[in-house]
Design a protein around this motif. Sequence first.
Motif, mmCIF file in Angstrom:
data_model
loop_
_atom_site.group_PDB
_atom_site.id
_atom_site.type_symbol
_atom_site.label_atom_id
_atom_site.label_comp_id
_atom_site.label_asym_id
_atom_site.label_seq_id
_atom_site.Cartn_x
_atom_site.Cartn_y
_atom_site.Cartn_z
ATOM 1 N N UNK A 230 0.784 -1.223 0.000
ATOM 2 C CA UNK A 230 0.000 0.000 0.000
ATOM 3 C C UNK A 230 0.813 1.269 0.000
ATOM 4 N N UNK A 231 0.127 2.349 0.287
ATOM 5 C CA UNK A 231 0.657 3.697 0.074
ATOM 6 C C UNK A 231 1.939 3.991 0.835
ATOM 7 N N UNK A 232 2.102 3.439 2.036
ATOM 8 C CA UNK A 232 3.283 3.765 2.841
ATOM 9 C C UNK A 232 4.261 2.601 2.954
ATOM 10 N N UNK A 233 4.099 1.578 2.111
ATOM 11 C CA UNK A 233 4.909 0.366 2.222
ATOM 12 C C UNK A 233 5.966 0.315 1.117
ATOM 13 N N UNK A 234 7.238 0.298 1.507
ATOM 14 C CA UNK A 234 8.358 0.065 0.587
ATOM 15 C C UNK A 234 8.320 0.925 -0.674
ATOM 16 N N UNK A 235 8.011 2.185 -0.508
ATOM 17 C CA UNK A 235 8.028 3.088 -1.653
ATOM 18 C C UNK A 235 6.820 2.984 -2.559
ATOM 19 N N UNK A 236 5.844 2.136 -2.178
ATOM 20 C CA UNK A 236 4.583 2.043 -2.919
ATOM 21 C C UNK A 236 4.801 1.812 -4.415
ATOM 22 N N UNK A 237 5.566 0.773 -4.750
ATOM 23 C CA UNK A 237 5.861 0.494 -6.158
ATOM 24 C C UNK A 237 4.626 0.064 -6.943
ATOM 25 N N UNK A 238 3.558 -0.344 -6.237
ATOM 26 C CA UNK A 238 2.324 -0.728 -6.918
ATOM 27 C C UNK A 238 1.357 0.449 -7.055
ATOM 28 N N UNK A 239 1.811 1.631 -6.611
ATOM 29 C CA UNK A 239 1.078 2.874 -6.860
ATOM 30 C C UNK A 239 -0.336 2.879 -6.259
ATOM 31 N N UNK A 240 -0.445 2.523 -4.991
ATOM 32 C CA UNK A 240 -1.729 2.608 -4.298
ATOM 33 C C UNK A 240 -2.066 4.068 -4.008
ATOM 34 N N UNK A 241 -3.344 4.419 -3.986
ATOM 35 C CA UNK A 241 -3.737 5.786 -3.630
ATOM 36 C C UNK A 241 -3.342 6.113 -2.188
ATOM 37 N N UNK A 242 -3.212 7.366 -1.883
ATOM 38 C CA UNK A 242 -2.823 7.801 -0.550
ATOM 39 C C UNK A 242 -3.776 7.216 0.510
ATOM 40 N N UNK A 243 -3.171 6.659 1.548
ATOM 41 C CA UNK A 243 -3.949 6.127 2.661
ATOM 42 C C UNK A 243 -4.493 4.732 2.459
ATOM 43 N N UNK A 244 -4.274 4.130 1.283
ATOM 44 C CA UNK A 244 -4.855 2.818 0.985
ATOM 45 C C UNK A 244 -3.819 1.710 1.190
#
Length: 343
Positions: A230-244
């Motif tokens: 998700x958004x705050x995990x490992x640089x968010x390489x999967x491009x989750x929306x903020x807070x998700x």
Amino acid sequence: QEGDIVVFFEIDCFMPTDGRFWELKFNRSCIYKGKQGHRIQSEWIADRLSQGLLYPFKQFPEIFVEYEDECRRLGEERALDKLMSRSFAERLGIVKWEYEESPSDLDFNGDAPGFIYVPDWWRIQDIHKEAFGKWHHKTWQVTEKVDGLTMSIYRYSRASKWADQVHRLPATAPESMHVGEYRVGVCDRRNDYLDRPGNVFWAAARASGILTKLNQFGLKNFAIQGEIVGATILGNTLNYPEGVHEFLVFGIWDIDNRKYISPRAAELLCNRLKIKHVPVIGYGPITRWGKNVDELLKSADGPASGRSGELREGLVFKTMEGDDQIKVISNEWLKKTGRKAPK
């Protein structure tokens, strides 16, 4: 050897640095209450769970000399009974390590339970001879490797033997962590977390729906393992929306039998309970995805399921028994993210 007299140090013994030989046995030095020392923790050694340390009795002269005096006075059998009824912690400078809560780490409840296996995967580059040799006949479950952090949602009976191996909950712990006869928890590879507002691990566990379906897994003491992404995990390489954030299951660990249930059974169970599982690519021999390392690496390249324009991290291969696991990291993903290839 079996039958020898030993000195046993159980988990959560804090052994101060004082020049004794046990300093060489550890790689987990820490400071506790202002003193430098070593803390004994649960850990897996090969396929066995270690719950303490044993040392030969005669390596502790301050105990052995006393025992010899008691033998002369009482006889060997009575002297041994007397010896085994005592604790020598104070004499050896051993104290019990307890988690010290501070305003900055109120989310933590100590270390992750040692009876939950911490998954590890062979790199195909390190295990290719076995994969294409003695394991060639095996059937594998192949899943997408998602770029997240390993997390476990666990439950065990408070009347079970496992209860004594986990830190006690503070008085302020919410009811969500002790449901009926069970203790319920969420942990990552290292830390056990308290259910506090804003804790992303508990929030993901709750959003997954697993916490309300624990009675439907058919096991008494178990851990549901997966990746939090998700958004705050490992640089968010999967491009989750903020807070998700979300939790994707990759295995179910049977605590009592110390093994994973079948990967296929875990997938079907998640599907039936409508719980998100990491995307399953297929089942078959490893040669279905490549006859050598280079071909497997090419198979690992590709888009992440349901993530438009994003690359998957790679593939994970698991035998149907769950005892052998291999990761194949996509070179395209490594180039895009700038990550170094894992060792």
